[in-house]
Write a protein that holds these residues in place. Structure first.
Motif, mmCIF file in Angstrom:
data_model
loop_
_atom_site.group_PDB
_atom_site.id
_atom_site.type_symbol
_atom_site.label_atom_id
_atom_site.label_comp_id
_atom_site.label_asym_id
_atom_site.label_seq_id
_atom_site.Cartn_x
_atom_site.Cartn_y
_atom_site.Cartn_z
ATOM 1 N N ASP A 78 0.314 -47.053 70.129
ATOM 2 C CA ASP A 78 0.702 -47.519 68.799
ATOM 3 C C ASP A 78 2.017 -46.910 68.311
ATOM 4 O OD1 ASP A 78 0.100 -49.343 66.751
ATOM 5 O OD2 ASP A 78 -0.616 -47.728 65.463
ATOM 6 N N ARG A 79 2.866 -46.502 69.236
ATOM 7 C CA ARG A 79 4.195 -45.986 68.916
ATOM 8 C C ARG A 79 5.215 -46.703 69.790
ATOM 9 N NH1 ARG A 79 1.252 -44.400 65.677
ATOM 10 N NH2 ARG A 79 1.013 -42.327 64.799
ATOM 11 N N ILE A 80 6.324 -47.081 69.185
ATOM 12 C CA ILE A 80 7.392 -47.749 69.924
ATOM 13 C C ILE A 80 8.488 -46.728 70.213
ATOM 14 C CG2 ILE A 80 9.139 -49.574 69.869
ATOM 15 C CD1 ILE A 80 7.231 -51.161 68.041
ATOM 16 N N THR A 81 8.985 -46.761 71.437
ATOM 17 C CA THR A 81 10.100 -45.923 71.856
ATOM 18 C C THR A 81 11.303 -46.817 72.101
ATOM 19 O OG1 THR A 81 8.642 -44.285 72.881
ATOM 20 C CG2 THR A 81 10.920 -44.332 73.652
ATOM 21 N N LEU A 82 12.474 -46.338 71.712
ATOM 22 C CA LEU A 82 13.738 -47.009 72.009
ATOM 23 C C LEU A 82 14.561 -46.085 72.905
ATOM 24 C CD1 LEU A 82 16.099 -49.048 71.632
ATOM 25 C CD2 LEU A 82 16.710 -47.753 69.565
ATOM 26 N N GLN B 159 2.330 -52.989 66.412
ATOM 27 C CA GLN B 159 1.972 -54.144 67.241
ATOM 28 C C GLN B 159 2.554 -55.426 66.666
ATOM 29 O OE1 GLN B 159 0.117 -54.039 70.326
ATOM 30 N NE2 GLN B 159 1.146 -56.016 70.399
ATOM 31 N N LEU B 160 2.574 -55.568 65.347
ATOM 32 C CA LEU B 160 3.169 -56.747 64.722
ATOM 33 C C LEU B 160 4.671 -56.810 65.008
ATOM 34 C CD1 LEU B 160 1.267 -56.699 61.315
ATOM 35 C CD2 LEU B 160 0.959 -58.353 63.183
ATOM 36 N N PHE B 161 5.354 -55.671 64.886
ATOM 37 C CA PHE B 161 6.782 -55.622 65.223
ATOM 38 C C PHE B 161 6.983 -56.033 66.678
ATOM 39 C CE2 PHE B 161 10.588 -53.628 66.842
ATOM 40 C CZ PHE B 161 11.519 -53.810 65.834
ATOM 41 N N TRP B 162 6.180 -55.444 67.551
ATOM 42 C CA TRP B 162 6.249 -55.723 68.987
ATOM 43 C C TRP B 162 6.077 -57.214 69.267
ATOM 44 C CZ3 TRP B 162 7.768 -52.718 72.844
ATOM 45 C CH2 TRP B 162 7.504 -53.125 74.152
ATOM 46 N N ASP B 163 5.057 -57.809 68.674
ATOM 47 C CA ASP B 163 4.788 -59.232 68.881
ATOM 48 C C ASP B 163 5.968 -60.088 68.416
ATOM 49 O OD1 ASP B 163 2.303 -58.483 69.865
ATOM 50 O OD2 ASP B 163 1.205 -59.103 68.068
ATOM 51 N N ASN B 164 6.572 -59.716 67.275
ATOM 52 C CA ASN B 164 7.717 -60.470 66.756
ATOM 53 C C ASN B 164 8.925 -60.350 67.678
ATOM 54 O OD1 ASN B 164 6.284 -61.375 64.527
ATOM 55 N ND2 ASN B 164 6.892 -59.631 63.276
ATOM 56 N N MET C 218 11.754 -46.936 63.121
ATOM 57 C CA MET C 218 12.746 -45.859 63.110
ATOM 58 C C MET C 218 12.516 -44.942 64.305
ATOM 59 S SD MET C 218 12.892 -45.087 59.058
ATOM 60 C CE MET C 218 14.579 -44.521 59.040
ATOM 61 N N PHE C 219 13.634 -44.471 64.890
ATOM 62 C CA PHE C 219 13.575 -43.696 66.119
ATOM 63 C C PHE C 219 14.465 -42.456 66.009
ATOM 64 C CE2 PHE C 219 13.411 -48.275 66.962
ATOM 65 C CZ PHE C 219 12.150 -48.398 67.521
ATOM 66 N N PRO C 220 13.911 -41.318 65.629
ATOM 67 C CA PRO C 220 14.713 -40.096 65.621
ATOM 68 C C PRO C 220 14.966 -39.621 67.052
ATOM 69 C CG PRO C 220 12.461 -39.641 64.903
ATOM 70 C CD PRO C 220 12.553 -41.117 65.121
ATOM 71 N N ALA C 221 16.130 -39.012 67.272
ATOM 72 C CA ALA C 221 16.498 -38.528 68.602
ATOM 73 C C ALA C 221 15.437 -37.582 69.144
ATOM 74 C CB ALA C 221 17.848 -37.826 68.540
ATOM 75 N N ASP C 222 15.135 -37.729 70.429
ATOM 76 C CA ASP C 222 14.154 -36.860 71.074
ATOM 77 C C ASP C 222 14.853 -35.712 71.815
ATOM 78 O OD1 ASP C 222 15.183 -38.089 73.385
ATOM 79 O OD2 ASP C 222 13.408 -39.330 73.701
ATOM 80 N N PRO D 297 7.897 -41.957 64.861
ATOM 81 C CA PRO D 297 6.914 -40.915 64.561
ATOM 82 C C PRO D 297 5.589 -41.458 64.041
ATOM 83 C CG PRO D 297 8.555 -41.019 62.837
ATOM 84 C CD PRO D 297 9.005 -41.967 63.914
ATOM 85 N N ASN D 298 5.573 -42.757 63.697
ATOM 86 C CA ASN D 298 4.350 -43.396 63.208
ATOM 87 C C ASN D 298 4.417 -44.873 63.569
ATOM 88 O OD1 ASN D 298 5.953 -44.683 61.151
ATOM 89 N ND2 ASN D 298 5.837 -42.779 59.979
ATOM 90 N N ALA D 299 3.478 -45.655 63.085
ATOM 91 C CA ALA D 299 3.430 -47.077 63.438
ATOM 92 C C ALA D 299 4.526 -47.888 62.771
ATOM 93 C CB ALA D 299 2.056 -47.657 63.092
ATOM 94 N N GLY D 300 5.233 -47.304 61.811
ATOM 95 C CA GLY D 300 6.336 -48.004 61.167
ATOM 96 C C GLY D 300 5.871 -49.205 60.384
ATOM 97 N N PHE D 301 6.714 -50.215 60.352
ATOM 98 C CA PHE D 301 6.420 -51.456 59.634
ATOM 99 C C PHE D 301 6.629 -52.639 60.568
ATOM 100 C CE2 PHE D 301 7.895 -48.457 56.415
ATOM 101 C CZ PHE D 301 6.838 -48.501 55.512
#
Length: 188
Positions: free
Chosen positions: A91-95, A26-31, A126-130, A117-121
């Motif tokens: 609580d997960r970001i997708t790219l 959420q902090l990354f998202w807000d930034n 980080m986004f591993p290929a799906d 895969p997690n909330a990151g920083f």
């Protein structure tokens, strides 16, 4: 007066508690969302994959933001085909990478990417290929994208694991530039 002071004190405590309970995602998202409407020039640091970026002006435009989606067109010279689409859910970001032809229709290789895969920083996701990426671009099944974000810089990075192929683009967030206009498939 005591009652008003107590209400103010409790309101401040509540605000502080909410600020402390925001996840890293959420902090990354807000930034990222705070950059909405702004465009920034970038430079390629290293690329063993994309020769057509060489010598071209690179601009990202944080163009469209809502509660669950942020769209960031990435312009390479006059090519307006690329848009990075970030979504936040559970609580997960997708790219995802939205690629369009000049007429706005989707390219064959589009909508690929991955979910963190997690909330990151707050400053790194980080986004591993799906699985969709592996089906659209089989050679990209080992892709790992990561985005860094702080007050001065935004970086978009790609490493294709096992191939030695990578992309690193850094955007200077300390100065805005004029947007190159609408990406292909969009209207101003």
């Amino acid at each position: 007066m005591k009652k008003l002071s107590l209400i103010c004190f409790l309101s401040i405590i509540s605000l502080l508690a909410n600020a402390q309970t925001k996840s890293q995602a959420q902090l990354f998202w807000d930034n990222l969302k705070a950059l909405c409407g702004k465009s920034f020039e970038g430079k390629m640091l290293d690329s063993t994959m994309v020769r057509d970026f060489a010598g071209k002006r690179l601009v990202m435009h944080v163009r469209a933001c809502d509660d669950g989606t942020i769209r960031v067109p990435f312009f390479v010279g006059d090519n307006k085909s690329r848009t990075w689409v970030f979504t936040l859910k559970n609580d997960r970001i997708t790219l995802k990478h939205d690629h369009r032809h000049e007429d706005g229709s989707e390219e064959k290789q589009t909508q690929y990417g991955g979910t963190a895969p997690n909330a990151g920083f707050a400053n790194l996701q980080m986004f591993p290929a799906d699985a969709q990426t592996a089906s659209v671009i089989p050679s990209a099944a080992t892709n790992l994208w990561w985005v860094t974000l702080n007050k001065e810089k935004f970086s978009y990075n790609l490493r294709r694991i096992g191939s030695g192929r990578d992309i690193n683009v850094i955007f200077d967030l300390t100065k805005t530039v004029e947007s190159p206009g609408a990406p292909w498939g969009w209207k101003d």
